[in-house]
Design a protein around this motif. Sequence first.
Motif, PDB file in Angstrom:
ATOM      1  N   VAL A   5     114.609  73.196  83.774  1.00 34.19           N
ATOM      2  CA  VAL A   5     115.753  72.844  82.546  1.00 34.19           C
ATOM      3  C   VAL A   5     115.182  71.706  81.986  1.00 34.19           C
ATOM      4  O   VAL A   5     115.047  70.588  82.534  1.00 34.19           O
ATOM      5  CB  VAL A   5     116.996  73.000  83.053  1.00 34.19           C
ATOM      6  N   GLY A   6     115.093  71.623  80.532  1.00 29.14           N
ATOM      7  CA  GLY A   6     114.763  70.156  79.899  1.00 29.14           C
ATOM      8  C   GLY A   6     113.357  70.198  79.643  1.00 29.14           C
ATOM      9  O   GLY A   6     112.866  69.382  78.542  1.00 29.14           O
ATOM     10  N   ASP A   7     112.430  70.941  80.135  1.00 25.28           N
ATOM     11  CA  ASP A   7     111.197  71.181  79.606  1.00 25.28           C
ATOM     12  C   ASP A   7     110.912  71.496  78.213  1.00 25.28           C
ATOM     13  O   ASP A   7     111.722  72.448  77.738  1.00 25.28           O
ATOM     14  CB  ASP A   7     110.183  72.053  80.767  1.00 25.28           C
ATOM     15  N   VAL A   8     110.035  71.143  77.438  1.00 24.19           N
ATOM     16  CA  VAL A   8     109.611  71.411  76.222  1.00 24.19           C
ATOM     17  C   VAL A   8     108.227  72.242  76.160  1.00 24.19           C
ATOM     18  O   VAL A   8     107.388  71.599  76.859  1.00 24.19           O
ATOM     19  CB  VAL A   8     109.641  70.339  75.136  1.00 24.19           C
ATOM     20  N   VAL A   9     108.054  73.335  75.713  1.00 24.98           N
ATOM     21  CA  VAL A   9     107.136  74.081  75.824  1.00 24.98           C
ATOM     22  C   VAL A   9     106.504  74.515  74.558  1.00 24.98           C
ATOM     23  O   VAL A   9     107.340  74.863  73.438  1.00 24.98           O
ATOM     24  CB  VAL A   9     107.164  75.403  76.800  1.00 24.98           C
ATOM     25  N   GLN A  10     105.363  74.979  74.586  1.00 24.87           N
ATOM     26  CA  GLN A  10     104.697  75.369  73.385  1.00 24.87           C
ATOM     27  C   GLN A  10     104.303  77.061  73.339  1.00 24.87           C
ATOM     28  O   GLN A  10     103.644  77.284  74.357  1.00 24.87           O
ATOM     29  CB  GLN A  10     103.298  74.867  72.975  1.00 24.87           C
ATOM     30  N   MET A  11     104.863  77.889  72.443  1.00 26.60           N
ATOM     31  CA  MET A  11     104.887  79.219  72.802  1.00 26.60           C
ATOM     32  C   MET A  11     103.371  79.564  71.793  1.00 26.60           C
ATOM     33  O   MET A  11     103.072  78.952  70.803  1.00 26.60           O
ATOM     34  CB  MET A  11     106.007  80.056  71.915  1.00 26.60           C
ATOM     35  N   LYS A  12     103.027  80.853  72.223  1.00 29.16           N
ATOM     36  CA  LYS A  12     101.801  81.168  71.379  1.00 29.16           C
ATOM     37  C   LYS A  12     102.389  81.434  70.000  1.00 29.16           C
ATOM     38  O   LYS A  12     101.185  81.357  68.869  1.00 29.16           O
ATOM     39  CB  LYS A  12     101.286  82.689  72.068  1.00 29.16           C
ATOM     40  N   LYS A  13     103.307  81.899  69.602  1.00 31.65           N
ATOM     41  CA  LYS A  13     103.657  82.478  68.368  1.00 31.65           C
ATOM     42  C   LYS A  13     104.640  81.371  67.835  1.00 31.65           C
ATOM     43  O   LYS A  13     105.451  80.943  68.398  1.00 31.65           O
ATOM     44  CB  LYS A  13     104.026  83.736  68.225  1.00 31.65           C
ATOM     45  N   TRP A  22     109.807  74.720  72.116  1.00 34.28           N
ATOM     46  CA  TRP A  22     110.957  75.174  72.416  1.00 34.28           C
ATOM     47  C   TRP A  22     111.557  74.361  73.716  1.00 34.28           C
ATOM     48  O   TRP A  22     110.624  74.209  74.733  1.00 34.28           O
ATOM     49  CB  TRP A  22     110.767  76.759  72.958  1.00 34.28           C
ATOM     50  N   GLU A  23     112.785  74.078  73.638  1.00 33.77           N
ATOM     51  CA  GLU A  23     113.391  73.535  74.870  1.00 33.77           C
ATOM     52  C   GLU A  23     114.078  74.429  75.693  1.00 33.77           C
ATOM     53  O   GLU A  23     114.678  75.053  75.482  1.00 33.77           O
ATOM     54  CB  GLU A  23     114.415  72.487  74.516  1.00 33.77           C
ATOM     55  N   ILE A  24     113.715  74.361  77.197  1.00 32.32           N
ATOM     56  CA  ILE A  24     114.269  75.250  77.987  1.00 32.32           C
ATOM     57  C   ILE A  24     115.500  74.824  78.539  1.00 32.32           C
ATOM     58  O   ILE A  24     115.934  73.777  78.904  1.00 32.32           O
ATOM     59  CB  ILE A  24     113.409  75.405  79.311  1.00 32.32           C
ATOM     60  N   LEU A  25     116.696  75.762  78.456  1.00 36.32           N
ATOM     61  CA  LEU A  25     118.039  75.469  78.564  1.00 36.32           C
ATOM     62  C   LEU A  25     118.737  76.060  80.030  1.00 36.32           C
ATOM     63  O   LEU A  25     119.341  75.423  80.454  1.00 36.32           O
ATOM     64  CB  LEU A  25     119.046  75.887  77.539  1.00 36.32           C
ATOM     65  N   ARG A  26     117.865  77.246  80.287  1.00 33.12           N
ATOM     66  CA  ARG A  26     118.336  77.864  81.540  1.00 33.12           C
ATOM     67  C   ARG A  26     117.076  78.509  82.085  1.00 33.12           C
ATOM     68  O   ARG A  26     116.274  79.009  81.185  1.00 33.12           O
ATOM     69  CB  ARG A  26     119.333  78.676  81.088  1.00 33.12           C
ATOM     70  N   GLY A  28     115.798  81.213  85.511  1.00 35.51           N
ATOM     71  CA  GLY A  28     116.194  82.083  86.623  1.00 35.51           C
ATOM     72  C   GLY A  28     115.369  83.344  86.087  1.00 35.51           C
ATOM     73  O   GLY A  28     114.238  83.554  85.640  1.00 35.51           O
ATOM     74  N   ILE A  29     116.261  84.719  86.250  1.00 37.07           N
ATOM     75  CA  ILE A  29     115.520  85.982  85.814  1.00 37.07           C
ATOM     76  C   ILE A  29     115.482  86.194  84.450  1.00 37.07           C
ATOM     77  O   ILE A  29     114.527  86.456  83.867  1.00 37.07           O
ATOM     78  CB  ILE A  29     116.546  87.122  86.135  1.00 37.07           C
ATOM     79  N   ASP A  30     116.329  85.648  83.822  1.00 35.08           N
ATOM     80  CA  ASP A  30     116.255  85.209  82.029  1.00 35.08           C
ATOM     81  C   ASP A  30     115.959  83.714  81.712  1.00 35.08           C
ATOM     82  O   ASP A  30     116.638  82.849  82.667  1.00 35.08           O
ATOM     83  CB  ASP A  30     117.422  85.761  81.538  1.00 35.08           C
ATOM     84  N   PHE A  31     115.374  83.518  80.813  1.00 31.09           N
ATOM     85  CA  PHE A  31     115.459  82.149  80.390  1.00 31.09           C
ATOM     86  C   PHE A  31     116.257  82.094  78.915  1.00 31.09           C
ATOM     87  O   PHE A  31     116.011  82.878  78.136  1.00 31.09           O
ATOM     88  CB  PHE A  31     113.895  81.760  79.969  1.00 31.09           C
ATOM     89  N   ARG A  32     116.739  80.952  78.862  1.00 27.77           N
ATOM     90  CA  ARG A  32     117.356  80.640  77.468  1.00 27.77           C
ATOM     91  C   ARG A  32     116.645  79.526  76.967  1.00 27.77           C
ATOM     92  O   ARG A  32     116.543  78.477  77.729  1.00 27.77           O
ATOM     93  CB  ARG A  32     118.942  80.222  77.701  1.00 27.77           C
ATOM     94  N   ILE A  33     116.194  79.527  75.671  1.00 29.76           N
ATOM     95  CA  ILE A  33     115.349  78.686  74.939  1.00 29.76           C
ATOM     96  C   ILE A  33     116.023  78.218  73.586  1.00 29.76           C
ATOM     97  O   ILE A  33     116.650  78.956  73.106  1.00 29.76           O
ATOM     98  CB  ILE A  33     113.938  78.887  74.936  1.00 29.76           C
ATOM     99  N   LYS A  34     115.718  76.934  73.328  1.00 28.60           N
ATOM    100  CA  LYS A  34     116.208  76.513  71.995  1.00 28.60           C
ATOM    101  C   LYS A  34     115.109  75.869  71.165  1.00 28.60           C
ATOM    102  O   LYS A  34     114.105  75.062  71.647  1.00 28.60           O
ATOM    103  CB  LYS A  34     117.229  75.480  72.155  1.00 28.60           C
ATOM    104  N   CYS A  35     114.896  76.510  69.936  1.00 33.37           N
ATOM    105  CA  CYS A  35     113.971  76.038  68.935  1.00 33.37           C
ATOM    106  C   CYS A  35     114.149  74.529  68.604  1.00 33.37           C
ATOM    107  O   CYS A  35     115.259  74.009  68.467  1.00 33.37           O
ATOM    108  CB  CYS A  35     113.949  77.009  67.523  1.00 33.37           C
TER     109      CYS A  35
END
Length: 65
Positions: A5-13, A22-26, A28-35
Motif C-alpha cells: 500500500v502506498g506504492d506508485v506503479v506505471q501501467m502498460k496502458k 497509479w497509487e496502490i490503496l489496497r 490482497g486478492i483484489d487491488f484498489r488503485i487510484k489514478c
Amino acid sequence: MQFSVGDVVQMKKAHPCGSNQWEILRTGIDFRIKCCGCGHMVMLPRVKFEKNVKKIISQAQPPQE
C-alpha cells in the motif's frame, strides 16, 4: 514483484485522462488503485493487476519508529 500500500506503479496502458501512474490503496486478492492524474479509483483482480503493471515508480516509506 512485491507490492504494498502506498506504492506508485506505471501501467502498460494509459488512463483516459492521460496518466499511466497509479497509487496502490489496497492489496490482497483484489487491488484498489487510484489514478495519480484524476483521482479515479478502480478495483482489479490480482492476476489482471500483475499482468498490466509495467514497473514500480516509487515505493511506500516504511513506518518510522
